[in-house]
Design an enzyme around this catalytic site. Structure first.
Site, PDB file in Angstrom:
ATOM      1  N   TYR A   1      22.938  85.171  68.288  1.00 13.37           N
ATOM      2  CA  TYR A   1      22.587  84.973  66.868  1.00 13.37           C
ATOM      3  C   TYR A   1      21.258  85.653  66.540  1.00 13.37           C
ATOM      4  CZ  TYR A   1      26.620  82.398  65.441  1.00 13.37           C
ATOM      5  OH  TYR A   1      27.915  82.085  65.102  1.00 13.37           O
TER       6      TYR A   1
ATOM      7  N   ARG B   1      22.016  89.297  65.939  1.00 16.51           N
ATOM      8  CA  ARG B   1      22.684  89.500  64.642  1.00 16.51           C
ATOM      9  C   ARG B   1      21.703  89.285  63.488  1.00 16.51           C
ATOM     10  NH1 ARG B   1      27.451  85.806  64.135  1.00 16.51           N
ATOM     11  NH2 ARG B   1      27.847  87.014  62.254  1.00 16.51           N
TER      12      ARG B   1
ATOM     13  N   ASN C   1      31.671  85.940  54.965  1.00 12.10           N
ATOM     14  CA  ASN C   1      30.427  86.445  55.554  1.00 12.10           C
ATOM     15  C   ASN C   1      29.328  85.387  55.484  1.00 12.10           C
ATOM     16  OD1 ASN C   1      31.831  88.773  55.886  1.00 12.10           O
ATOM     17  ND2 ASN C   1      30.844  89.884  54.218  1.00 12.10           N
TER      18      ASN C   1
ATOM     19  N   ASP D   1      26.136  86.357  56.108  1.00 15.65           N
ATOM     20  CA  ASP D   1      24.885  87.024  55.707  1.00 15.65           C
ATOM     21  C   ASP D   1      24.596  86.730  54.234  1.00 15.65           C
ATOM     22  OD1 ASP D   1      25.993  89.077  53.872  1.00 15.65           O
ATOM     23  OD2 ASP D   1      26.906  89.942  55.658  1.00 15.65           O
TER      24      ASP D   1
ATOM     25  N   HIS E   1      32.323  80.298  55.693  1.00 12.39           N
ATOM     26  CA  HIS E   1      31.962  80.099  57.093  1.00 12.39           C
ATOM     27  C   HIS E   1      30.476  79.824  57.277  1.00 12.39           C
ATOM     28  CE1 HIS E   1      35.875  82.359  58.442  1.00 12.39           C
ATOM     29  NE2 HIS E   1      36.101  81.097  58.117  1.00 12.39           N
TER      30      HIS E   1
ATOM     31  N   CYS F   1      20.765  70.738  62.884  1.00  9.00           N
ATOM     32  CA  CYS F   1      20.885  69.941  64.101  1.00  9.00           C
ATOM     33  C   CYS F   1      22.360  69.890  64.491  1.00  9.00           C
ATOM     34  CB  CYS F   1      20.337  68.528  63.845  1.00  9.00           C
ATOM     35  SG  CYS F   1      20.562  67.443  65.261  1.00  9.00           S
TER      36      CYS F   1
ATOM     37  N   ASN G   1      40.377  98.077  52.233  1.00  6.31           N
ATOM     38  CA  ASN G   1      40.062  97.925  53.658  1.00  6.31           C
ATOM     39  C   ASN G   1      40.182  99.278  54.354  1.00  6.31           C
ATOM     40  OD1 ASN G   1      39.686  95.218  55.259  1.00  6.31           O
ATOM     41  ND2 ASN G   1      40.715  96.593  56.676  1.00  6.31           N
TER      42      ASN G   1
ATOM     43  N   ALA H   1      34.767 100.155  51.646  1.00  7.70           N
ATOM     44  CA  ALA H   1      34.439  99.288  50.509  1.00  7.70           C
ATOM     45  C   ALA H   1      33.264  99.847  49.713  1.00  7.70           C
ATOM     46  CB  ALA H   1      34.105  97.889  51.021  1.00  7.70           C
TER      47      ALA H   1
HETATM   48  C1  BJW Z   1      36.073  97.880  56.477  1.00  3.20           C
HETATM   49  C2  BJW Z   1      34.916  98.617  56.614  1.00  3.20           C
HETATM   50  C3  BJW Z   1      34.456  99.231  55.462  1.00  3.20           C
HETATM   51  C4  BJW Z   1      35.311  97.810  58.531  1.00  3.20           C
HETATM   52  N1  BJW Z   1      35.135  99.091  54.317  1.00  3.20           N
HETATM   53  N2  BJW Z   1      36.753  97.772  55.345  1.00  3.20           N
HETATM   54  C5  BJW Z   1      46.600  78.974  62.277  1.00  3.20           C
HETATM   55  C6  BJW Z   1      47.147  79.829  63.226  1.00  3.20           C
HETATM   56  C7  BJW Z   1      46.413  80.216  64.358  1.00  3.20           C
HETATM   57  C8  BJW Z   1      45.125  79.752  64.565  1.00  3.20           C
HETATM   58  C9  BJW Z   1      44.596  78.909  63.640  1.00  3.20           C
HETATM   59  C10 BJW Z   1      45.317  78.528  62.509  1.00  3.20           C
HETATM   60  N3  BJW Z   1      44.514  77.711  61.758  1.00  3.20           N
HETATM   61  C11 BJW Z   1      43.339  77.586  62.394  1.00  3.20           C
HETATM   62  C12 BJW Z   1      43.354  78.292  63.524  1.00  3.20           C
HETATM   63  C13 BJW Z   1      42.249  78.392  64.519  1.00  3.20           C
HETATM   64  C14 BJW Z   1      41.152  79.354  64.132  1.00  3.20           C
HETATM   65  C15 BJW Z   1      41.773  80.728  63.877  1.00  3.20           C
HETATM   66  O1  BJW Z   1      41.983  81.150  62.759  1.00  3.20           O
HETATM   67  N4  BJW Z   1      42.065  81.449  64.945  1.00  3.20           N
HETATM   68  C16 BJW Z   1      42.695  82.756  64.859  1.00  3.20           C
HETATM   69  C17 BJW Z   1      41.645  83.869  64.949  1.00  3.20           C
HETATM   70  C18 BJW Z   1      43.695  82.856  65.980  1.00  3.20           C
HETATM   71  N5  BJW Z   1      40.412  78.872  62.972  1.00  3.20           N
HETATM   72  C19 BJW Z   1      39.405  77.993  63.101  1.00  3.20           C
HETATM   73  O2  BJW Z   1      39.102  77.522  64.192  1.00  3.20           O
HETATM   74  C20 BJW Z   1      38.691  77.568  61.829  1.00  3.20           C
HETATM   75  N6  BJW Z   1      38.589  76.164  61.774  1.00  3.20           N
HETATM   76  C21 BJW Z   1      39.644  75.368  61.692  1.00  3.20           C
HETATM   77  O3  BJW Z   1      40.783  75.784  61.607  1.00  3.20           O
HETATM   78  O4  BJW Z   1      39.325  74.039  61.715  1.00  3.20           O
HETATM   79  C22 BJW Z   1      40.389  73.065  61.731  1.00  3.20           C
HETATM   80  C23 BJW Z   1      39.726  71.721  61.624  1.00  3.20           C
HETATM   81  C24 BJW Z   1      40.014  70.907  60.550  1.00  3.20           C
HETATM   82  C25 BJW Z   1      39.412  69.644  60.466  1.00  3.20           C
HETATM   83  C26 BJW Z   1      38.515  69.225  61.452  1.00  3.20           C
HETATM   84  C27 BJW Z   1      38.219  70.066  62.517  1.00  3.20           C
HETATM   85  C28 BJW Z   1      38.836  71.318  62.623  1.00  3.20           C
HETATM   86  C29 BJW Z   1      37.244  78.086  61.826  1.00  3.20           C
HETATM   87  C30 BJW Z   1      37.132  79.567  61.852  1.00  3.20           C
HETATM   88  C31 BJW Z   1      35.677  79.976  62.046  1.00  3.20           C
HETATM   89  C32 BJW Z   1      35.468  81.483  62.133  1.00  3.20           C
HETATM   90  N7  BJW Z   1      34.128  81.755  62.586  1.00  3.20           N
HETATM   91  C33 BJW Z   1      33.691  83.148  62.685  1.00  3.20           C
HETATM   92  C34 BJW Z   1      32.269  83.215  63.394  1.00  3.20           C
HETATM   93  C35 BJW Z   1      31.236  82.287  62.767  1.00  3.20           C
HETATM   94  C36 BJW Z   1      30.483  82.896  61.622  1.00  3.20           C
HETATM   95  C37 BJW Z   1      29.334  83.801  62.013  1.00  3.20           C
HETATM   96  O5  BJW Z   1      28.674  83.601  63.043  1.00  3.20           O
HETATM   97  O6  BJW Z   1      29.084  84.759  61.241  1.00  3.20           O
HETATM   98  O7  BJW Z   1      33.661  83.736  61.389  1.00  3.20           O
HETATM   99  S1  BJW Z   1      34.801  84.190  63.615  1.00  3.20           S
HETATM  100  C38 BJW Z   1      34.621  85.586  62.599  1.00  3.20           C
HETATM  101  O8  BJW Z   1      35.893  85.897  61.985  1.00  3.20           O
HETATM  102  C39 BJW Z   1      33.663  85.174  61.465  1.00  3.20           C
HETATM  103  C40 BJW Z   1      34.324  85.807  60.273  1.00  3.20           C
HETATM  104  O9  BJW Z   1      33.911  85.181  59.073  1.00  3.20           O
HETATM  105  C41 BJW Z   1      35.795  85.658  60.571  1.00  3.20           C
HETATM  106  C42 BJW Z   1      36.686  86.636  59.834  1.00  3.20           C
HETATM  107  O10 BJW Z   1      36.452  87.956  60.260  1.00  3.20           O
HETATM  108  P1  BJW Z   1      36.532  89.158  59.207  1.00  3.20           P
HETATM  109  O11 BJW Z   1      35.489  88.995  58.181  1.00  3.20           O
HETATM  110  O12 BJW Z   1      37.920  89.303  58.745  1.00  3.20           O
HETATM  111  O13 BJW Z   1      36.070  90.403  60.128  1.00  3.20           O
HETATM  112  P2  BJW Z   1      36.951  91.335  61.070  1.00  3.20           P
HETATM  113  O14 BJW Z   1      36.010  92.050  61.973  1.00  3.20           O
HETATM  114  O15 BJW Z   1      38.057  90.596  61.701  1.00  3.20           O
HETATM  115  O16 BJW Z   1      37.617  92.375  60.059  1.00  3.20           O
HETATM  116  C43 BJW Z   1      36.847  93.336  59.364  1.00  3.20           C
HETATM  117  C44 BJW Z   1      37.806  94.263  58.628  1.00  3.20           C
HETATM  118  O17 BJW Z   1      37.030  95.136  57.814  1.00  3.20           O
HETATM  119  C45 BJW Z   1      38.652  95.132  59.559  1.00  3.20           C
HETATM  120  O18 BJW Z   1      40.000  95.159  59.108  1.00  3.20           O
HETATM  121  C46 BJW Z   1      38.035  96.517  59.420  1.00  3.20           C
HETATM  122  O19 BJW Z   1      38.958  97.569  59.565  1.00  3.20           O
HETATM  123  C47 BJW Z   1      37.501  96.461  58.009  1.00  3.20           C
HETATM  124  N8  BJW Z   1      36.362  97.340  57.763  1.00  3.20           N
HETATM  125  N9  BJW Z   1      34.509  98.529  57.951  1.00  3.20           N
HETATM  126  C48 BJW Z   1      36.298  98.350  54.315  1.00  3.20           C
HETATM  127  N10 BJW Z   1      33.343 100.004  55.498  1.00  3.20           N
END
Ligand code: BJW
Length: 245
Positions: A72, A75, A103, A105, A120, A128, A216, A234
């Site tokens: 972290y 980042r 995001n 940020d 997120h 804490c 995208n 984007a």
């Molecule tokens: C460009 C570009 C340019 C590049 N122009 N484009 C159903 C099915 C399967 C699994 C699950 C489900 N439901 C839940 C789950 C579990 C899990 C999950 O989804 N897992 C899957 C990945 C398999 N989800 C969770 O655990 C969530 N919580 C939950 O479900 O809780 C249930 C619950 C209920 C009640 C009580 C208790 C529990 C939580 C998810 C948390 C995600 N956290 C993260 C990290 C933390 C944040 C941080 O530190 O910043 O969040 S993971 C990471 O992924 C981050 C992001 O916000 C998130 C999404 O990623 P994003 O933004 O899509 O990025 P990328 O890299 O994947 O994609 C970028 C895209 O941009 C690409 O396509 C590039 O090509 C493109 N790109 N440059 C345009 N210039």
């Protein structure tokens, strides 16, 4: 750029201009042109170099809090150097568009967005890991490492973000779900659309009859839902889509 691309942009622009209730759902690709790393891009995405469960889950944090806080810190230092790009600014200029973002940020906020829903959490503060409720804003240029909560002393401090297996902030989720249900157009920007429940918002909007416009750099899991799909950066495409000519 092909004439097909120019025609697709023109068609998407027309849809945006005739929308009465637009929203935007964004991810890491929106901030990538500002120098903030994405998660799943092959090669330079964080998850192609690190195990997400070690860095972004409560289990990973309990196992090795020093490693998680070092990640972290790296980042946060990257984000401290970043500036909003032309994509953030084009979105911020459209005050009618509700911004739902995955995001953590603050680039949309720094660009001037005031209708912002962060699904997120917010990386600019720590909280804490226990239940005492203590929250602290962090110095992004000189980010803190592993430390105990100064208020209760019982638990560690951790970023105020949502990790795998954790529930999304409930008020943000409710507002996002309602926005997705009620919008007539959703702009989906820079997300792989694989993380749930966030990605389900695109399905909610589509099922409610909204026009889906994807911007995208590659096709994604949400591509089958797109009415208009623009493949490109984007930073380049959003000004062309959103700014008045
Ligand atoms: C460009 C570009 C340019 C590049 N122009 N484009 C159903 C099915 C399967 C699994 C699950 C489900 N439901 C839940 C789950 C579990 C899990 C999950 O989804 N897992 C899957 C990945 C398999 N989800 C969770 O655990 C969530 N919580 C939950 O479900 O809780 C249930 C619950 C209920 C009640 C009580 C208790 C529990 C939580 C998810 C948390 C995600 N956290 C993260 C990290 C933390 C944040 C941080 O530190 O910043 O969040 S993971 C990471 O992924 C981050 C992001 O916000 C998130 C999404 O990623 P994003 O933004 O899509 O990025 P990328 O890299 O994947 O994609 C970028 C895209 O941009 C690409 O396509 C590039 O090509 C493109 N790109 N440059 C345009 N210039």
């Amino acid at each position: 750029m092909t004439s097909d691309h120019a025609e697709s942009i023109a068609a998407a622009r027309t849809a945006i201009q005739s929308s009465r209730n637009p929203c935007c759902f964004s991810g890491a690709g929106l901030s990538a042109p500002s120098g903030v790393g994405t998660f799943r891009d092959p090669g330079d995405g964080w998850w192609s170099r690190h195990d997400p469960m070690k860095l972004a889950s409560p289990e990973g944090f309990s196992e090795d809090p020093e490693l998680v806080m070092k990640w972290y810190a790296a980042r946060r230092e990257q984000m401290a150097q970043a500036r909003p790009n032309a994509g953030h600014l084009a979105l911020a200029n459209r005050k009618d568009i509700v911004q739902i973002t995955q995001n953590t940020d603050d680039l949309l906020e720094r660009a001037g967005c005031d209708r912002l829903v962060q699904l997120h959490g917010d990386i600019t503060s720590d909280r804490c890991h226990g239940h005492c409720g203590h929250v602290e804003r962090v110095d992004m240029s000189n980010p803190p490492l592993d430390r105990m909560c100064p208020a209760c002393g019982d638990e560690r401090m951790r970023p105020t973000v949502t990790w795998f297996g954790e529930a999304l902030p409930s008020s943000a989720w409710s507002l996002a779900e309602q926005t997705a249900r009620e919008c007539d157009l959703m702009l989906v920007v820079g997300t792989s659309a694989v993380v749930y429940p966030a990605a389900a918002l695109i399905e909610v909007a589509s099922r409610s009859g909204a026009t889906i416009i994807i911007v995208n750099s590659e096709a994604t899991a949400a591509s089958p839902l797109a009415d208009h799909e623009l493949i490109g950066s984007a930073e380049e495409l959003l000004p062309r889509l959103l700014e008045s000519s």
